[in-house]
Motif scaffolding. Structure first.
Motif, PDB file in Angstrom:
ATOM      1  N   ILE A 112      30.356  43.360   1.317  1.00 49.33           N
ATOM      2  CA  ILE A 112      29.225  43.184   2.228  1.00 49.33           C
ATOM      3  C   ILE A 112      27.995  43.960   1.772  1.00 49.33           C
ATOM      4  CG2 ILE A 112      28.391  43.630   4.571  1.00 49.33           C
ATOM      5  CD1 ILE A 112      31.202  42.825   5.549  1.00 49.33           C
ATOM      6  N   TYR A 113      28.135  45.239   1.488  1.00 51.11           N
ATOM      7  CA  TYR A 113      26.961  46.031   1.107  1.00 51.11           C
ATOM      8  C   TYR A 113      26.373  45.609  -0.245  1.00 51.11           C
ATOM      9  CZ  TYR A 113      28.008  48.998   5.095  1.00 51.11           C
ATOM     10  OH  TYR A 113      28.243  49.458   6.355  1.00 51.11           O
ATOM     11  N   PRO A 114      27.180  45.546  -1.300  1.00 48.55           N
ATOM     12  CA  PRO A 114      26.567  45.109  -2.565  1.00 48.55           C
ATOM     13  C   PRO A 114      26.077  43.667  -2.494  1.00 48.55           C
ATOM     14  CG  PRO A 114      28.934  45.369  -2.840  1.00 48.55           C
ATOM     15  CD  PRO A 114      28.580  45.908  -1.488  1.00 48.55           C
ATOM     16  N   GLY A 115      26.775  42.814  -1.748  1.00 45.96           N
ATOM     17  CA  GLY A 115      26.336  41.427  -1.610  1.00 45.96           C
ATOM     18  C   GLY A 115      24.986  41.331  -0.921  1.00 45.96           C
ATOM     19  N   ALA A 116      24.779  42.166   0.095  1.00 48.44           N
ATOM     20  CA  ALA A 116      23.486  42.171   0.791  1.00 48.44           C
ATOM     21  C   ALA A 116      22.372  42.636  -0.146  1.00 48.44           C
ATOM     22  CB  ALA A 116      23.557  43.059   2.025  1.00 48.44           C
ATOM     23  N   ILE A 117      22.645  43.681  -0.911  1.00 46.05           N
ATOM     24  CA  ILE A 117      21.632  44.172  -1.857  1.00 46.05           C
ATOM     25  C   ILE A 117      21.336  43.106  -2.906  1.00 46.05           C
ATOM     26  CG2 ILE A 117      21.163  45.890  -3.652  1.00 46.05           C
ATOM     27  CD1 ILE A 117      22.883  47.850  -1.922  1.00 46.05           C
ATOM     28  N   GLU A 118      22.371  42.487  -3.442  1.00 45.31           N
ATOM     29  CA  GLU A 118      22.173  41.439  -4.438  1.00 45.31           C
ATOM     30  C   GLU A 118      21.421  40.251  -3.843  1.00 45.31           C
ATOM     31  OE1 GLU A 118      25.745  40.609  -6.916  1.00 45.31           O
ATOM     32  OE2 GLU A 118      26.514  42.343  -5.837  1.00 45.31           O
ATOM     33  N   GLY A 119      21.696  39.934  -2.593  1.00 44.33           N
ATOM     34  CA  GLY A 119      20.981  38.841  -1.933  1.00 44.33           C
ATOM     35  C   GLY A 119      19.495  39.133  -1.813  1.00 44.33           C
ATOM     36  N   ILE A 120      19.169  40.361  -1.462  1.00 42.20           N
ATOM     37  CA  ILE A 120      17.757  40.744  -1.375  1.00 42.20           C
ATOM     38  C   ILE A 120      17.099  40.658  -2.750  1.00 42.20           C
ATOM     39  CG2 ILE A 120      16.216  42.705  -0.936  1.00 42.20           C
ATOM     40  CD1 ILE A 120      18.246  43.482   1.334  1.00 42.20           C
ATOM     41  N   LEU A 121      17.799  41.168  -3.753  1.00 40.15           N
ATOM     42  CA  LEU A 121      17.245  41.114  -5.116  1.00 40.15           C
ATOM     43  C   LEU A 121      17.117  39.671  -5.609  1.00 40.15           C
ATOM     44  CD1 LEU A 121      19.130  44.154  -6.651  1.00 40.15           C
ATOM     45  CD2 LEU A 121      16.725  44.037  -5.987  1.00 40.15           C
TER      46      LEU A 121
END
Length: 127
Positions: A108-117
């Motif tokens: 969830i956390y890395p996926g959210a960051i990657e989604g923003i990027l």
């Protein structure tokens, strides 16, 4: 909007930090090539593939709102699927008593960051 080079640079910083974190949180006292390979596979499954797929699909969306929705949703789903795949490849065969859902939710956390990027990159496609 943010420039493509900046978006890629931010992703590079994320990927380096993510890879270092994943290596260091459970690193053995002495260097192990097997551990390094498993971390590299984890980073590819959860740090590279989700970002690439999300940025590619978001870039195909005609509206900025659609780009953001697609980027974040796809990155979250693919990152959690990456953790589930890692569980199936490395954790389940050892017989460890770790449920797949608990491992998959780590995305969830890395996926959210990657989604923003990925959203930043998709939004900069005309820059």
């Amino acid at each position: 909007m943010i420039a493509r080079k900046t978006a890629w640079g931010l992703y590079g910083v994320f990927l380096l930090a993510f890879g270092a974190y994943k290596y260091l949180i459970a690193a053995p006292p002495e260097f192990s090539i097997g551990y390094m390979v498993s971390v590299a596979i984890l980073v590819v499954l959860t740090g590279v593939i989700p970002f690439v797929v999300a940025a590619w699909l978001a870039g195909k969306m005609p509206s900025p709102a659609g780009q953001w929705v697609v980027a974040i949703a796809v990155a979250l789903i693919v990152c959690c699927a990456g953790y589930a795949s890692y569980w199936a490849l490395f954790i389940a065969p050892t017989g460890a008593d770790v449920p797949m859902q608990a491992v998959a939710l780590r995305g969830i956390y890395p996926g959210a960051i990657e989604g923003i990027l990925a959203g930043l990159l998709a939004g900069s496609r005309k820059s």
